[in-house]
Design an enzyme around this catalytic site. Structure first.
Site, PDB file in Angstrom:
ATOM      1  N   TYR A 144      -2.116  -4.712  12.435  1.00  0.00           N
ATOM      2  CA  TYR A 144      -1.334  -3.984  12.181  1.00  0.00           C
ATOM      3  C   TYR A 144       0.896  -4.661  13.049  1.00  0.00           C
ATOM      4  O   TYR A 144       1.926  -5.436  12.880  1.00  0.00           O
ATOM      5  CB  TYR A 144      -0.704  -2.741  11.776  1.00  0.00           C
ATOM      6  CG  TYR A 144       0.638  -2.733  11.630  1.00  0.00           C
ATOM      7  CD1 TYR A 144       1.413  -3.053   9.826  1.00  0.00           C
ATOM      8  CD2 TYR A 144       1.272  -1.249  11.883  1.00  0.00           C
ATOM      9  CE1 TYR A 144       2.102  -2.377   9.795  1.00  0.00           C
ATOM     10  CE2 TYR A 144       3.195  -1.497  11.592  1.00  0.00           C
ATOM     11  CZ  TYR A 144       3.196  -1.730  10.507  1.00  0.00           C
ATOM     12  OH  TYR A 144       4.900  -1.833   9.870  1.00  0.00           O
TER      13      TYR A 144
ATOM     14  N   LYS B  11       3.656  -7.685  12.383  1.00  0.00           N
ATOM     15  CA  LYS B  11       4.419  -7.672  12.473  1.00  0.00           C
ATOM     16  C   LYS B  11       5.592  -8.566  13.550  1.00  0.00           C
ATOM     17  O   LYS B  11       6.888  -8.667  13.473  1.00  0.00           O
ATOM     18  CB  LYS B  11       5.787  -5.517  12.243  1.00  0.00           C
ATOM     19  CG  LYS B  11       4.972  -4.935  10.914  1.00  0.00           C
ATOM     20  CD  LYS B  11       5.834  -5.403   9.597  1.00  0.00           C
ATOM     21  CE  LYS B  11       4.791  -5.059   8.917  1.00  0.00           C
ATOM     22  NZ  LYS B  11       6.163  -4.992   7.907  1.00  0.00           N
TER      23      LYS B  11
HETATM   24  P1  NAP Z   1       4.039   3.011   1.867  1.00  0.00           P
HETATM   25  O1  NAP Z   1       4.042   4.329   1.370  1.00  0.00           O
HETATM   26  O2  NAP Z   1       2.827   2.818   2.213  1.00  0.00           O
HETATM   27  O3  NAP Z   1       4.175   1.407   0.309  1.00  0.00           O
HETATM   28  C1  NAP Z   1       3.841   0.588   0.774  1.00  0.00           C
HETATM   29  C2  NAP Z   1       4.696  -0.407  -0.222  1.00  0.00           C
HETATM   30  O4  NAP Z   1       4.029  -1.568  -0.263  1.00  0.00           O
HETATM   31  C3  NAP Z   1       4.119   0.447  -2.513  1.00  0.00           C
HETATM   32  O5  NAP Z   1       4.584   0.166  -2.455  1.00  0.00           O
HETATM   33  C4  NAP Z   1       2.508  -0.117  -2.349  1.00  0.00           C
HETATM   34  O6  NAP Z   1       1.689   0.053  -3.181  1.00  0.00           O
HETATM   35  C5  NAP Z   1       3.096  -1.847  -2.044  1.00  0.00           C
HETATM   36  N1  NAP Z   1       2.245  -3.295  -0.702  1.00  0.00           N
HETATM   37  C6  NAP Z   1       1.101  -2.895  -0.479  1.00  0.00           C
HETATM   38  N2  NAP Z   1       0.431  -4.104  -0.882  1.00  0.00           N
HETATM   39  C7  NAP Z   1       0.575  -5.141  -2.018  1.00  0.00           C
HETATM   40  C8  NAP Z   1       0.747  -6.178  -2.166  1.00  0.00           C
HETATM   41  N3  NAP Z   1      -0.728  -6.700  -1.497  1.00  0.00           N
HETATM   42  N4  NAP Z   1       1.940  -7.037  -2.839  1.00  0.00           N
HETATM   43  C9  NAP Z   1       2.752  -5.826  -3.011  1.00  0.00           C
HETATM   44  N5  NAP Z   1       3.135  -4.437  -3.210  1.00  0.00           N
HETATM   45  C10 NAP Z   1       2.238  -4.258  -1.578  1.00  0.00           C
HETATM   46  O7  NAP Z   1       5.156   2.064   3.259  1.00  0.00           O
HETATM   47  P2  NAP Z   1       6.679   2.133   3.432  1.00  0.00           P
HETATM   48  O8  NAP Z   1       6.506   3.616   5.198  1.00  0.00           O
HETATM   49  O9  NAP Z   1       7.867   2.487   2.580  1.00  0.00           O
HETATM   50  O10 NAP Z   1       6.991   1.208   4.032  1.00  0.00           O
HETATM   51  C11 NAP Z   1       7.578   0.018   3.789  1.00  0.00           C
HETATM   52  C12 NAP Z   1       7.708  -1.414   4.242  1.00  0.00           C
HETATM   53  O11 NAP Z   1       8.666  -0.259   5.943  1.00  0.00           O
HETATM   54  C13 NAP Z   1       7.027  -1.792   5.621  1.00  0.00           C
HETATM   55  O12 NAP Z   1       7.055  -2.946   5.816  1.00  0.00           O
HETATM   56  C14 NAP Z   1       6.033  -0.890   6.621  1.00  0.00           C
HETATM   57  O13 NAP Z   1       5.203  -1.500   7.662  1.00  0.00           O
HETATM   58  C15 NAP Z   1       7.483  -0.716   6.706  1.00  0.00           C
HETATM   59  N6  NAP Z   1       7.406   0.231   8.240  1.00  0.00           N
HETATM   60  C16 NAP Z   1       7.031   1.742   7.827  1.00  0.00           C
HETATM   61  C17 NAP Z   1       7.017   2.341   8.628  1.00  0.00           C
HETATM   62  C18 NAP Z   1       6.594   3.996   8.400  1.00  0.00           C
HETATM   63  O14 NAP Z   1       6.707   4.783   9.498  1.00  0.00           O
HETATM   64  N7  NAP Z   1       6.557   4.301   7.157  1.00  0.00           N
HETATM   65  C19 NAP Z   1       7.740   2.162  10.216  1.00  0.00           C
HETATM   66  C20 NAP Z   1       7.475   1.275  10.307  1.00  0.00           C
HETATM   67  C21 NAP Z   1       7.526  -0.274   9.417  1.00  0.00           C
HETATM   68  P3  NAP Z   1       0.973   0.530  -3.496  1.00  0.00           P
HETATM   69  O15 NAP Z   1       1.200   1.164  -4.049  1.00  0.00           O
HETATM   70  O16 NAP Z   1       0.414  -0.486  -5.305  1.00  0.00           O
HETATM   71  O17 NAP Z   1       0.256   0.353  -2.989  1.00  0.00           O
END
Ligand code: NAP
Length: 239
Positions: free
Chosen positions: A162, A166
């Site tokens: 991961y 990034k």
């Molecule tokens: P999340 O709750 O896991 O949601 C991820 C989303 O991506 C879901 O809609 C998932 O769909 C979708 N997804 C996964 N694989 C996919 C694919 N192959 N094609 C299309 N869609 C796909 O994550 P989040 O926390 O909202 O994270 C969103 C972004 O923020 C990501 O880029 C993550 O790296 C970044 N981020 C998050 C955090 C954090 O603390 N949460 C921190 C830093 C950065 P499904 O529902 O179908 O699985």
């Protein structure tokens, strides 16, 4: 004609909140989701608020699905003002020496090659907008400077696939920002912070509302907005 935005992985969490904010701001939202039932349900929730939201089936690691999505937006809209590469996966959360190569490859397929594929497929639409923004949703864990700094609060969050995915995405941001500047397309990385979502078993301390702030700001910037940068709420982040 209203401005339009595509958000990948927008059926829940940070992507969904970003879609809601931009829909509220009057954008036509292409709500990307890999799963039809989840995507349709999320789009219906926002449509019920009176927003112009269309579910777009899009698995970022499936090139045929990416191209079919771009073809549909070409037919129905003909341009795209903003693209938010939000979809990503954390991988197995195994210790670096135990994370399998297969897992790491899958993480890269979604987190690195996904945004590259989507940006390439939607490039003609972004270009047709005349002035457009691409936001790559990155992470503090993708900052090489921060992750090498023992005083960084997330120094110990050592996810081999991961974190390096990034960091690679940040490299993609810099490369595409240079390449697309002559076309009027700005490309930036955004760090939403540690956010309470399914991604981390809801252990994060920030809300999705707080997380969406920097993403929305970069996605709605005008022709005088930044390009080739890495930002969080508080400003510029070290690569
Ligand atoms: P999340 O709750 O896991 O949601 C991820 C989303 O991506 C879901 O809609 C998932 O769909 C979708 N997804 C996964 N694989 C996919 C694919 N192959 N094609 C299309 N869609 C796909 O994550 P989040 O926390 O909202 O994270 C969103 C972004 O923020 C990501 O880029 C993550 O790296 C970044 N981020 C998050 C955090 C954090 O603390 N949460 C921190 C830093 C950065 P499904 O529902 O179908 O699985």
């Amino acid at each position: 004609m209203s401005e339009s935005v595509l958000i990948t992985g927008a059926n829940k969490s940070i992507g969904f909140e970003t879609a809601r904010r931009l829909g509220e701001a009057g954008y036509r939202v292409w709500l990307g989701a890999r799963d039809a039932a989840r995507g349709q349900a999320a789009a219906e929730t926002l449509s019920a608020l009176g927003q112009d939201v269309r579910f777009l089936q899009l698995a970022v690691d499936d090139e045929a699905s990416v191209q079919a999505a771009a073809d549909r937006v070409t037919r129905e809209d003909g341009k795209l003002d903003a693209l938010i590469n939000n979809a990503a996966i954390p991988g197995s959360y195994a210790e670096p020496i135990n994370e399998t190569l297969a897992d790491i490859r899958h993480v890269y397929d979604v987190n690195v090659f996904g945004p590259i594929a989507v940006t390439k497929a939607f490039l003609p639409l972004l270009q047709a907008a005349g002035s457009a923004n691409v936001v790559n949703v990155s992470s503090g864990l993708g900052s090489l400077s921060l992750m090498a700094d023992q005083s960084y609060p997330f120094y110990g969050a050592n996810l081999l696939g991961y974190n390096s995915s990034k960091a690679a995405l940040n490299g993609v941001t810099i490369s595409l920002a240079k390449a697309l500047a002559p076309l009027g397309i700005r490309v930036n990385s955004a760090n939403p912070g540690y956010v309470k979502t399914d991604f981390n078993g809801h252990r994060g301390h920030r809300s999705v509302e707080e997380a969406a702030e920097i993403i929305v700001r970069l996605a709605t910037a005008g022709a005088d907005g930044p390009t080739g940068g890495f930002f969080d709420d508080e400003g510029v982040l070290a690569w």
